[in-house]
Motif scaffolding. Structure first.
Motif, PDB file in Angstrom:
ATOM      1  N   GLU A  56      37.421  42.112  36.276  1.00 26.61           N
ATOM      2  CA  GLU A  56      38.104  43.215  36.935  1.00 26.61           C
ATOM      3  C   GLU A  56      37.055  44.102  37.585  1.00 26.61           C
ATOM      4  OE1 GLU A  56      40.892  46.908  35.639  1.00 26.61           O
ATOM      5  OE2 GLU A  56      41.339  44.972  34.767  1.00 26.61           O
ATOM      6  N   ALA A  57      37.335  44.549  38.775  1.00 20.32           N
ATOM      7  CA  ALA A  57      36.388  45.393  39.489  1.00 20.32           C
ATOM      8  C   ALA A  57      36.230  46.722  38.776  1.00 20.32           C
ATOM      9  CB  ALA A  57      36.862  45.633  40.915  1.00 20.32           C
ATOM     10  N   ASP A  58      35.051  47.334  38.885  1.00 23.70           N
ATOM     11  CA  ASP A  58      34.890  48.666  38.353  1.00 23.70           C
ATOM     12  C   ASP A  58      35.543  49.647  39.312  1.00 23.70           C
ATOM     13  OD1 ASP A  58      32.553  49.906  40.086  1.00 23.70           O
ATOM     14  OD2 ASP A  58      32.050  47.822  39.677  1.00 23.70           O
ATOM     15  N   ASP A  59      35.274  50.912  39.154  1.00 23.62           N
ATOM     16  CA  ASP A  59      35.998  51.918  39.918  1.00 23.62           C
ATOM     17  C   ASP A  59      35.783  51.829  41.408  1.00 23.62           C
ATOM     18  OD1 ASP A  59      37.293  52.914  37.764  1.00 23.62           O
ATOM     19  OD2 ASP A  59      35.723  54.331  37.284  1.00 23.62           O
ATOM     20  N   GLY A  60      35.021  50.894  41.814  1.00 20.51           N
ATOM     21  CA  GLY A  60      35.130  50.445  43.170  1.00 20.51           C
ATOM     22  C   GLY A  60      34.209  51.022  44.203  1.00 20.51           C
ATOM     23  N   ASP A  61      33.599  50.128  44.906  1.00 19.40           N
ATOM     24  CA  ASP A  61      32.883  50.424  46.113  1.00 19.40           C
ATOM     25  C   ASP A  61      33.856  50.074  47.234  1.00 19.40           C
ATOM     26  OD1 ASP A  61      29.985  48.812  47.665  1.00 19.40           O
ATOM     27  OD2 ASP A  61      31.267  50.445  48.316  1.00 19.40           O
ATOM     28  N   PRO A  62      34.300  51.055  48.027  1.00 21.14           N
ATOM     29  CA  PRO A  62      35.294  50.761  49.047  1.00 21.14           C
ATOM     30  C   PRO A  62      34.867  49.656  50.002  1.00 21.14           C
ATOM     31  CG  PRO A  62      34.696  53.095  49.060  1.00 21.14           C
ATOM     32  CD  PRO A  62      33.875  52.421  48.010  1.00 21.14           C
ATOM     33  N   ASP A  63      33.562  49.453  50.173  1.00 16.90           N
ATOM     34  CA  ASP A  63      33.088  48.404  51.064  1.00 16.90           C
ATOM     35  C   ASP A  63      33.364  47.013  50.489  1.00 16.90           C
ATOM     36  OD1 ASP A  63      32.157  50.335  52.805  1.00 16.90           O
ATOM     37  OD2 ASP A  63      30.197  50.416  51.834  1.00 16.90           O
ATOM     38  N   ALA A  64      33.611  46.926  49.175  1.00 17.77           N
ATOM     39  CA  ALA A  64      33.843  45.641  48.536  1.00 17.77           C
ATOM     40  C   ALA A  64      35.272  45.145  48.770  1.00 17.77           C
ATOM     41  CB  ALA A  64      33.570  45.744  47.042  1.00 17.77           C
ATOM     42  N   TYR A  65      36.142  45.989  49.275  1.00 23.28           N
ATOM     43  CA  TYR A  65      37.534  45.624  49.483  1.00 23.28           C
ATOM     44  C   TYR A  65      37.765  45.252  50.947  1.00 23.28           C
ATOM     45  CZ  TYR A  65      38.289  47.734  44.939  1.00 23.28           C
ATOM     46  OH  TYR A  65      38.234  48.021  43.608  1.00 23.28           O
ATOM     47  N   PRO A  66      38.484  44.167  51.193  1.00 27.90           N
ATOM     48  CA  PRO A  66      38.759  43.789  52.579  1.00 27.90           C
ATOM     49  C   PRO A  66      39.719  44.776  53.239  1.00 27.90           C
ATOM     50  CG  PRO A  66      39.761  42.216  51.041  1.00 27.90           C
ATOM     51  CD  PRO A  66      39.017  43.219  50.234  1.00 27.90           C
ATOM     52  N   ASP A  67      39.786  44.736  54.553  1.00 26.24           N
ATOM     53  CA  ASP A  67      40.703  45.597  55.291  1.00 26.24           C
ATOM     54  C   ASP A  67      42.121  45.396  54.789  1.00 26.24           C
ATOM     55  OD1 ASP A  67      38.618  46.541  56.813  1.00 26.24           O
ATOM     56  OD2 ASP A  67      39.004  45.171  58.487  1.00 26.24           O
ATOM     57  N   GLY A  68      42.843  46.482  54.617  1.00 23.05           N
ATOM     58  CA  GLY A  68      44.229  46.417  54.177  1.00 23.05           C
ATOM     59  C   GLY A  68      44.412  46.426  52.682  1.00 23.05           C
ATOM     60  N   VAL A  69      43.319  46.362  51.909  1.00 24.76           N
ATOM     61  CA  VAL A  69      43.409  46.405  50.446  1.00 24.76           C
ATOM     62  C   VAL A  69      42.871  47.757  49.992  1.00 24.76           C
ATOM     63  CG1 VAL A  69      42.617  45.381  48.286  1.00 24.76           C
ATOM     64  CG2 VAL A  69      43.141  43.915  50.237  1.00 24.76           C
ATOM     65  N   PRO A  70      43.716  48.575  49.322  1.00 25.17           N
ATOM     66  CA  PRO A  70      43.245  49.888  48.883  1.00 25.17           C
ATOM     67  C   PRO A  70      42.229  49.768  47.747  1.00 25.17           C
ATOM     68  CG  PRO A  70      45.455  49.481  48.066  1.00 25.17           C
ATOM     69  CD  PRO A  70      45.107  48.328  48.966  1.00 25.17           C
ATOM     70  N   GLU A  71      41.314  50.743  47.647  1.00 18.95           N
ATOM     71  CA  GLU A  71      40.275  50.660  46.632  1.00 18.95           C
ATOM     72  C   GLU A  71      40.821  50.858  45.224  1.00 18.95           C
ATOM     73  OE1 GLU A  71      37.535  54.266  46.257  1.00 18.95           O
ATOM     74  OE2 GLU A  71      38.005  54.212  48.385  1.00 18.95           O
ATOM     75  N   ARG A  72      42.077  51.237  45.078  1.00 18.26           N
ATOM     76  CA  ARG A  72      42.672  51.345  43.749  1.00 18.26           C
ATOM     77  C   ARG A  72      43.193  49.994  43.245  1.00 18.26           C
ATOM     78  NH1 ARG A  72      46.553  53.152  47.272  1.00 18.26           N
ATOM     79  NH2 ARG A  72      48.574  52.156  47.070  1.00 18.26           N
ATOM     80  N   ALA A  73      43.098  48.955  44.070  1.00 19.58           N
ATOM     81  CA  ALA A  73      43.599  47.629  43.701  1.00 19.58           C
ATOM     82  C   ALA A  73      42.818  47.065  42.523  1.00 19.58           C
ATOM     83  CB  ALA A  73      43.490  46.672  44.892  1.00 19.58           C
TER      84      ALA A  73
END
Length: 103
Positions: A56-73
């Motif tokens: 499971e991803a940690d609290d997230g680097d927004p750059d790690a998420y593809p376009d259209g996927v929110p960083e809260r995913a």
């Protein structure tokens, strides 16, 4: 740390881990010992099965998420055959959205 000092929360934890530790700090010693035993067993199991478990991803680097996927995913990575897949899942209102990408 001396015997009179309360242990400090480990700095390596992400936000969810810190919240879990703070919640556990309010529990009785018997509960803490049971949780500690379980976590030791879980850590041993995960060490043996690390390549099989979802990550499971940690609290997230927004750059790690593809376009259209929110960083809260929530992000899970799984391997099928020799191919890794990244599975994203999030909620939009009453609907659950998901996306799967091949790595």
């Amino acid at each position: 740390m001396t015997a009179d000092e309360q242990p400090t929360v480990p700095t390596e934890l992400d936000r969810a881990g810190r919240e879990a530790v703070r919640e556990l700090a309010e529990r009785e010693p018997a509960t803490l010992r049971a949780v500690s035993s379980y976590l030791e067993d879980l850590a041993g199991w995960k060490t043996q099965h690390d390549d099989e478990t979802d990550v499971e991803a940690d609290d997230g680097d927004p750059d790690a998420y593809p376009d259209g996927v929110p960083e809260r995913a929530t992000v899970s990575v799984t391997e099928i055959g020799d191919t890794e897949y990244t599975y994203y899942q999030w909620r939009e209102g009453d609907e659950i959205r998901s996306r799967t990408d091949q790595r």
